[in-house]
Design a protein around this motif. Sequence first.
Motif, short mmCIF file in Angstrom:
data_model
loop_
_atom_site.label_atom_id
_atom_site.label_comp_id
_atom_site.label_asym_id
_atom_site.label_seq_id
_atom_site.Cartn_x
_atom_site.Cartn_y
_atom_site.Cartn_z
N LYS A 39 0.68 -1.36 0.39
CA LYS A 39 0.05 -0.11 0.63
C LYS A 39 0.89 1.02 -0.13
N GLN A 40 0.95 2.48 -0.63
CA GLN A 40 1.50 3.71 -0.96
C GLN A 40 0.73 4.35 0.09
N GLU A 41 1.81 5.31 0.74
CA GLU A 41 1.07 6.45 1.77
C GLU A 41 2.20 7.35 0.86
N GLN A 42 1.83 8.45 1.24
CA GLN A 42 1.89 10.07 1.01
C GLN A 42 2.90 10.21 2.24
N MET A 43 4.10 10.50 2.13
CA MET A 43 5.27 11.27 3.11
C MET A 43 5.21 12.54 2.83
N GLU A 44 5.47 12.38 4.44
CA GLU A 44 5.50 14.51 4.84
C GLU A 44 6.84 14.88 4.97
#
Length: 74
Positions: A39-44
């Motif tokens: 699952k891809q997630e947005q990195m801050e």
Amino acid sequence: MRDKKDNATLDLPGFGPAEPMEPELKRPPPPRKRSKAMKQEQMELLEPTDTTGLPIWQNDPNLDLTGLPVWRRD
């Protein structure tokens, strides 16, 4: 030079005319195992950015306008 059929080869044992063979039935390949996609997630980002994605400029008293350190004489 031309290739000519060697008729003498057919006289040797095991080199006679081939008997018709039954065709092998091909089995369908086994189904592939699907691996779970990560699952891809947005990195801050570490610093806040503007609409272009560049870091927002912040005034630092230890740096001049070019980003070089300010040398203080005490």
